[in-house]
Design a protein around this motif. Structure first.
Motif, PDB file in Angstrom:
ATOM      1  N   MET A  40      52.884 -24.748  78.449  1.00  0.00           N
ATOM      2  CA  MET A  40      51.980 -26.009  77.980  1.00  0.00           C
ATOM      3  C   MET A  40      52.823 -27.089  77.401  1.00  0.00           C
ATOM      4  SD  MET A  40      48.987 -28.302  79.106  1.00  0.00           S
ATOM      5  CE  MET A  40      47.946 -26.388  79.205  1.00  0.00           C
ATOM      6  N   SER A  41      53.523 -28.440  77.747  1.00  0.00           N
ATOM      7  CA  SER A  41      54.140 -29.327  77.073  1.00  0.00           C
ATOM      8  C   SER A  41      52.990 -29.854  75.896  1.00  0.00           C
ATOM      9  CB  SER A  41      54.638 -29.939  77.942  1.00  0.00           C
ATOM     10  OG  SER A  41      55.355 -28.937  78.842  1.00  0.00           O
ATOM     11  N   THR A  42      53.769 -31.080  74.284  1.00  0.00           N
ATOM     12  CA  THR A  42      53.659 -31.091  73.561  1.00  0.00           C
ATOM     13  C   THR A  42      53.704 -32.717  74.283  1.00  0.00           C
ATOM     14  OG1 THR A  42      54.973 -31.346  72.934  1.00  0.00           O
ATOM     15  CG2 THR A  42      53.977 -29.583  72.083  1.00  0.00           C
ATOM     16  N   VAL A  43      52.823 -33.743  73.578  1.00  0.00           N
ATOM     17  CA  VAL A  43      53.136 -35.026  73.387  1.00  0.00           C
ATOM     18  C   VAL A  43      54.226 -35.955  73.676  1.00  0.00           C
ATOM     19  CG1 VAL A  43      51.724 -37.741  73.516  1.00  0.00           C
ATOM     20  CG2 VAL A  43      50.473 -35.522  73.992  1.00  0.00           C
ATOM     21  N   ALA A  44      54.835 -35.231  71.785  1.00  0.00           N
ATOM     22  CA  ALA A  44      56.571 -36.287  72.506  1.00  0.00           C
ATOM     23  C   ALA A  44      57.050 -35.651  72.996  1.00  0.00           C
ATOM     24  CB  ALA A  44      56.473 -35.008  70.902  1.00  0.00           C
ATOM     25  N   GLU A  45      57.524 -34.440  73.766  1.00  0.00           N
ATOM     26  CA  GLU A  45      58.445 -34.398  74.282  1.00  0.00           C
ATOM     27  C   GLU A  45      57.813 -35.154  75.757  1.00  0.00           C
ATOM     28  OE1 GLU A  45      57.803 -29.983  76.160  1.00  0.00           O
ATOM     29  OE2 GLU A  45      58.686 -29.096  74.448  1.00  0.00           O
ATOM     30  N   MET A  46      56.961 -35.334  76.368  1.00  0.00           N
ATOM     31  CA  MET A  46      56.471 -36.100  77.544  1.00  0.00           C
ATOM     32  C   MET A  46      56.623 -37.874  77.269  1.00  0.00           C
ATOM     33  SD  MET A  46      56.318 -33.901  79.323  1.00  0.00           S
ATOM     34  CE  MET A  46      55.824 -34.732  81.028  1.00  0.00           C
ATOM     35  N   ARG A  47      56.919 -38.225  75.741  1.00  0.00           N
ATOM     36  CA  ARG A  47      56.911 -40.041  75.473  1.00  0.00           C
ATOM     37  C   ARG A  47      57.287 -40.657  75.613  1.00  0.00           C
ATOM     38  NH1 ARG A  47      55.605 -41.147  69.242  1.00  0.00           N
ATOM     39  NH2 ARG A  47      57.513 -40.224  69.645  1.00  0.00           N
ATOM     40  N   TRP A  48      57.734 -41.795  76.687  1.00  0.00           N
ATOM     41  CA  TRP A  48      58.913 -43.167  77.108  1.00  0.00           C
ATOM     42  C   TRP A  48      58.798 -43.749  75.687  1.00  0.00           C
ATOM     43  CZ3 TRP A  48      61.431 -42.982  82.209  1.00  0.00           C
ATOM     44  CH2 TRP A  48      61.183 -42.491  82.673  1.00  0.00           C
ATOM     45  N   PRO A  49      60.075 -43.976  74.850  1.00  0.00           N
ATOM     46  CA  PRO A  49      60.876 -44.823  74.561  1.00  0.00           C
ATOM     47  C   PRO A  49      60.155 -46.589  74.840  1.00  0.00           C
ATOM     48  CG  PRO A  49      62.648 -44.137  75.625  1.00  0.00           C
ATOM     49  CD  PRO A  49      61.226 -43.211  75.629  1.00  0.00           C
ATOM     50  N   PHE A  50      59.721 -46.962  74.172  1.00  0.00           N
ATOM     51  CA  PHE A  50      59.336 -48.841  74.403  1.00  0.00           C
ATOM     52  C   PHE A  50      60.730 -49.403  75.189  1.00  0.00           C
ATOM     53  CE2 PHE A  50      59.879 -52.921  72.837  1.00  0.00           C
ATOM     54  CZ  PHE A  50      59.352 -53.291  73.164  1.00  0.00           C
ATOM     55  N   GLU A  51      62.266 -48.754  74.671  1.00  0.00           N
ATOM     56  CA  GLU A  51      63.726 -49.686  75.678  1.00  0.00           C
ATOM     57  C   GLU A  51      62.806 -49.168  76.715  1.00  0.00           C
ATOM     58  OE1 GLU A  51      63.655 -47.655  72.844  1.00  0.00           O
ATOM     59  OE2 GLU A  51      63.507 -49.438  71.569  1.00  0.00           O
ATOM     60  N   ARG A  52      62.566 -48.034  77.416  1.00  0.00           N
ATOM     61  CA  ARG A  52      62.651 -47.858  79.285  1.00  0.00           C
ATOM     62  C   ARG A  52      61.074 -47.312  80.107  1.00  0.00           C
ATOM     63  NH1 ARG A  52      65.053 -41.369  79.165  1.00  0.00           N
ATOM     64  NH2 ARG A  52      64.690 -41.920  81.572  1.00  0.00           N
ATOM     65  N   LEU A  53      60.800 -48.637  78.741  1.00  0.00           N
ATOM     66  CA  LEU A  53      59.251 -49.081  78.936  1.00  0.00           C
ATOM     67  C   LEU A  53      59.059 -49.324  81.057  1.00  0.00           C
ATOM     68  CD1 LEU A  53      55.929 -49.038  79.030  1.00  0.00           C
ATOM     69  CD2 LEU A  53      56.551 -51.857  77.896  1.00  0.00           C
ATOM     70  N   GLY A  54      60.014 -50.497  81.004  1.00  0.00           N
ATOM     71  CA  GLY A  54      60.154 -50.421  82.375  1.00  0.00           C
ATOM     72  C   GLY A  54      60.907 -49.599  83.373  1.00  0.00           C
ATOM     73  N   GLU A  55      61.486 -48.514  83.539  1.00  0.00           N
ATOM     74  CA  GLU A  55      61.949 -47.529  83.932  1.00  0.00           C
ATOM     75  C   GLU A  55      60.381 -47.188  84.085  1.00  0.00           C
ATOM     76  OE1 GLU A  55      64.712 -43.646  84.283  1.00  0.00           O
ATOM     77  OE2 GLU A  55      64.584 -45.566  82.190  1.00  0.00           O
ATOM     78  N   CYS A  56      59.432 -46.683  82.707  1.00  0.00           N
ATOM     79  CA  CYS A  56      58.667 -45.945  82.932  1.00  0.00           C
ATOM     80  C   CYS A  56      57.635 -46.511  84.170  1.00  0.00           C
ATOM     81  CB  CYS A  56      57.832 -45.496  81.766  1.00  0.00           C
ATOM     82  SG  CYS A  56      56.078 -45.132  81.912  1.00  0.00           S
ATOM     83  N   VAL A  57      57.384 -47.569  84.230  1.00  0.00           N
ATOM     84  CA  VAL A  57      56.791 -48.295  85.028  1.00  0.00           C
ATOM     85  C   VAL A  57      57.027 -48.156  86.448  1.00  0.00           C
ATOM     86  CG1 VAL A  57      55.886 -50.329  86.520  1.00  0.00           C
ATOM     87  CG2 VAL A  57      55.326 -50.000  83.372  1.00  0.00           C
ATOM     88  N   GLU A  58      58.344 -47.723  87.228  1.00  0.00           N
ATOM     89  CA  GLU A  58      59.121 -47.566  87.958  1.00  0.00           C
ATOM     90  C   GLU A  58      58.566 -46.484  88.564  1.00  0.00           C
ATOM     91  OE1 GLU A  58      63.582 -48.770  90.193  1.00  0.00           O
ATOM     92  OE2 GLU A  58      63.066 -49.245  88.312  1.00  0.00           O
ATOM     93  N   ARG A  59      59.458 -45.499  87.905  1.00  0.00           N
ATOM     94  CA  ARG A  59      59.152 -44.321  88.425  1.00  0.00           C
ATOM     95  C   ARG A  59      57.360 -43.521  88.529  1.00  0.00           C
ATOM     96  NH1 ARG A  59      63.559 -41.532  85.974  1.00  0.00           N
ATOM     97  NH2 ARG A  59      62.922 -39.503  86.211  1.00  0.00           N
ATOM     98  N   LEU A  60      56.401 -44.238  87.618  1.00  0.00           N
ATOM     99  CA  LEU A  60      55.850 -43.649  87.501  1.00  0.00           C
ATOM    100  C   LEU A  60      55.148 -45.128  88.992  1.00  0.00           C
ATOM    101  CD1 LEU A  60      52.847 -42.673  86.701  1.00  0.00           C
ATOM    102  CD2 LEU A  60      52.575 -44.190  85.793  1.00  0.00           C
ATOM    103  N   GLY A  61      55.422 -44.915  89.356  1.00  0.00           N
ATOM    104  CA  GLY A  61      54.996 -46.237  90.700  1.00  0.00           C
ATOM    105  C   GLY A  61      55.471 -44.930  91.976  1.00  0.00           C
ATOM    106  N   SER A  62      57.019 -45.225  91.758  1.00  0.00           N
ATOM    107  CA  SER A  62      57.089 -43.759  92.699  1.00  0.00           C
ATOM    108  C   SER A  62      56.548 -42.441  92.843  1.00  0.00           C
ATOM    109  CB  SER A  62      58.862 -43.752  92.222  1.00  0.00           C
ATOM    110  OG  SER A  62      59.201 -42.961  93.723  1.00  0.00           O
ATOM    111  N   ALA A  63      56.681 -41.966  91.405  1.00  0.00           N
ATOM    112  CA  ALA A  63      56.107 -40.302  91.683  1.00  0.00           C
ATOM    113  C   ALA A  63      54.742 -40.243  92.143  1.00  0.00           C
ATOM    114  CB  ALA A  63      55.953 -39.869  90.239  1.00  0.00           C
ATOM    115  N   ALA A  64      53.671 -41.944  92.214  1.00  0.00           N
ATOM    116  CA  ALA A  64      51.948 -41.903  92.468  1.00  0.00           C
ATOM    117  C   ALA A  64      52.395 -42.399  94.119  1.00  0.00           C
ATOM    118  CB  ALA A  64      51.306 -42.577  91.641  1.00  0.00           C
ATOM    119  N   ARG A  65      53.321 -42.531  94.541  1.00  0.00           N
ATOM    120  CA  ARG A  65      53.084 -42.825  96.156  1.00  0.00           C
ATOM    121  C   ARG A  65      52.076 -44.092  96.139  1.00  0.00           C
ATOM    122  NH1 ARG A  65      52.867 -36.909  99.453  1.00  0.00           N
ATOM    123  NH2 ARG A  65      55.032 -36.426  98.658  1.00  0.00           N
TER     124      ARG A  65
END
Length: 703
Positions: free
Chosen positions: A1-26
């Motif tokens: 089981m991973s921790t929250v700190a390992e899964m956290r996206w930094p503020f500077e990569r927020l745009g990439e987070c939105v893009e990657r999540l949209g692709s992963a969620a199809r």
């Protein structure tokens, strides 16, 4: 089981987070037409973060919906909101979590390295609520230390105290990521699992019909064989009882399909209504628009019921073909059944013509009735009494004639199953005379009855689906208008006029009205710097109002690029564009609602009003010369105005419209022949006020 700190996206990569999540969620096509946006320092504010997420999602063809998560129900909401982005804050800084899904007490998160890992809900909940709970931690821990509680009891007591102190508070920031309403309709249906529910419905009906057929086959075989034992009776009863849960399950699948398809359809139609071109509805009356609303309800109701009848009728028809093939005179039975199916299709075409004529007549009657009730026509009062109702009897008799023809067509559709049963019995009678075996006759009779039920359902489906096809003529344009086709986004640097000092810039703008041979605008360039004023003059029909509506974002140019602050409308979004560019349209295109004057003034800026907003509105009204009006009104800003309230003169209305636009604090204000009802002194006052409060001013006027 991973921790929250390992899964956290930094503020500077927020745009990439939105893009990657949209692709992963199809969630559809989530490829950007440019580099992945990176948030700047000005996007760190509370409202700026959400604006950046929504702007990035819009570029991807998605919708980021901000939600408030009450602290008491944060854990349950986290399990239900995926895919979503959740802001979390810990001692070493803030970040964002990309939620992909949930299972029990675990959440599936998308890590910045691309891997998908499971994290306990409690960990994510604690991280999301950290900024609220942290100020209370020291006080609550000190109190619990004095109580001397054990570890399990201490944890429960601490959580209960925190929940009580934070009751009514919202924890963190969350954005639900969904396909935009304009995404392909098939994507919305897949997201709602409609294909799976449809397949489950078909299978449930197949099993139900198979059980019913099997039960009667067991009973018939025993009777015809002359020994109906206890085992055969139990098998018959068990099959009948087993068909009941199958029927209930099929009905549940049917209800789920109705809810899901209906929700997707309503969402698409609402998006289409909001995206309809003004030119497509400008010449339609209230009666015609009401008719469209009625037809949209017809589309949903008849479409869903017709679809279910098609599914059930088709299943029963296929099974009846198989049953008839094993009975007496199978070839003759199959030929008669196929002839009846062909007759159903021909009668359906005849019914389509009659129902279309009835629908057109009904729409005309609806339009005339509504226009007579709200159109305030003077022709009726100007004519003699004996001529005021000319033509009504003819229209009503025409409606009755078309309704009678349609009812006769529907009657023939319903009678077709009885005709089939009669012809099938004739074939069975000839087989009986010829000495066909009794089991074959029994099987054929069962197949004939099953085919009769199938034809009944297919006849009902034919009437419903043909009604849907007719309603689609009115609803189809709204449905298609809701489909958003992403266009390449213009970024800063697309042409020379996008330098930072430019508030608005357009290059090569062209527009052609539907049905016109020539474009009303062709290759128009425009540019405005902050504080600049512009006067657009021209004769009627020269395209002044069309250009004004394009600047305000109400129309999209057929060609060319229009930018505000270096971004086009697809990048900013329609709501953000309206905040930058405000239009005061021509008098007949602007309206006062039957509500308070304060609401009519601030409906485009903030409502309910902020503490100082109403005072600003009063000051702006006085600057526009509306001070005497406010003094005369008994309730002041709370006075009800509009059709059934305090009546304003044309000049007063014009200045209210200007004040409404100025209160939104636009960067560019466009006045489209908005000063025609004012005298020279009030025109000068309105222009001075607009020039003072708007960053840029565009005035459209006749020469």
């Amino acid at each position: 089981m991973s921790t929250v700190a390992e899964m956290r996206w930094p503020f500077e990569r927020l745009g990439e987070c939105v893009e990657r999540l949209g692709s992963a969620a199809r969630l559809g096509s989530t490829e950007l037409d440019g580099p992945t946006p990176r948030p700047s320092a000005r996007d760190r504010g509370d409202g700026a973060r959400g604006a950046f997420v929504e702007r990035t999602a819009r570029r991807l063809g998605l919708e980021a919906q901000p939600v408030e998560a009450p602290h008491a129900t944060l854990g349950s909401m986290l399990r239900a909101m995926a895919p979503a982005i959740v802001r979390v804050e810990q001692e070493d800084g803030d970040g964002f979590l990309a939620l992909l899904g949930s299972r029990g007490r675990r959440l599936r998160l998308l890590a910045p390295d691309g891997r998908r890992r499971w994290v306990r809900v409690e960990q994510v909940r604690a991280a999301a609520a950290h900024d609220l709970e942290a100020p209370l931690a020291r006080e609550i821990d000190a109190f619990l230390d004095s109580c001397g509680l054990g570890r399990p009891a201490r944890h429960r007591a601490r959580q209960a105290l925190v929940d009580e102190r934070l009751r009514g508070c919202s924890s963190g920031e969350c954005w639900l990521l969904r396909p935009s309403p304009g995404a392909p309709f098939s994507l919305h249906l897949r997201r709602l699992a409609v294909p799976r529910y449809a397949l489950a419905l078909v299978l449930a009906r197949l099993v139900q019909v198979a059980l019913l057929l099997g039960s009667w086959w067991v009973l018939g075989a025993g009777v015809l064989a002359g020994h109906l034992g206890l085992g055969s009776q139990l098998a018959w009863a068990l099959m009948l009882l087993s068909a009941i849960p199958c029927d209930l399950l099929a009905r549940w699948f049917q209800a789920q399909l109705s809810l899901r398809v209906g929700a997707a359809l309503k969402r698409r139609l609402m998006a289409g209504v909001l995206r309809l071109s003004p030119d497509s509805i400008r010449h339609q009356g209230a009666g015609q628009l009401l008719g469209r609303v009625i037809e949209s309800d017809t589309l949903e109701t008849l479409g869903l019921s017709g679809g279910f009848f098609v599914v059930l009728g088709s299943v029963e028809l296929l099974l009846s073909l198989a049953v008839l093939a094993g009975g007496a005179r199978p070839l003759a039975q199959l030929v008669v059944l196929l002839a009846c199916v062909l007759g159903l299709a021909l009668l359906g075409l005849r019914y389509l013509v009659r129902r279309r004529a009835w629908t057109d007549t009904r729409m005309e009657l609806t339009h005339d009735l509504v226009e007579l009730m709200i159109g305030h026509r003077t022709r009726r009062t100007q004519q003699p009494i004996e001529r005021r109702h000319e033509g009504e009897d003819e229209r009503l008799s025409g409606y009755a004639r078309h309704a009678s023809a349609m009812d006769h067509g529907d009657l023939w559709l319903r009678l077709l199953s009885r005709i089939w049963l009669l012809l099938s019995l004739v074939v069975l009678g000839s087989a009986f005379v010829a000495g066909a075996p009794a089991p074959e006759l029994a099987v054929s009779l069962g197949g004939a009855l099953l085919a009769q039920g199938a034809l009944d359902r297919l006849a009902a489906a034919t009437g419903n689906l043909l009604g849907v096809a007719i309603a689609w003529r009115q609803v189809g344009p709204i449905f298609h208008a809701g489909h958003h086709r992403p266009r390449p986004m213009a970024l800063p640097g697309a042409f020379d006029d996008t330098r930072p000092g430019r508030a608005l810039a357009g290059r090569g703008l062209s527009f052609q009205h539907a049905g016109r041979a020539q474009p009303v605008l062709h290759d128009v360039d425009i540019g405005l710097a902050p504080g600049q004023r512009m006067l657009i003059e021209g004769p009627s029909g020269a395209g002044k109002s069309t250009l004004a509506s394009i600047l305000a974002g109400l129309r999209e140019p057929d060609q060319g690029v229009l930018l505000v602050g270096g971004l086009d409308r697809d990048a900013l979004g329609f709501d953000a564009w309206r905040k930058h560019v405000a239009l005061v349209p021509q008098f007949h295109d602007n309206h006062l609602l039957t509500a308070s004057l304060a609401f009519n003034l601030m409906m485009g800026s903030c409502w309910p009003p902020e503490p100082d907003a109403q005072q600003r509105a009063i000051e702006l009204c006085r600057a526009l010369g509306l001070g005497p009006l406010l003094a005369r009104m008994p309730a002041g800003m709370a006075q009800i105005v509009g059709e059934s309230g305090w009546h304003l003169s044309h000049g007063e209305r014009s200045r209210v419209f200007i004040a409404r636009a100025l209160l939104s604090r636009p960067d560019v204000l466009v006045l489209d022949e908005s000063l025609g009802a004012l005298d020279a002194a009030n025109q000068r006052r309105a222009l001075d006020c607009a020039a003072e409060h708007a960053g840029c001013l565009v005035v459209v006027a006749h020469p």
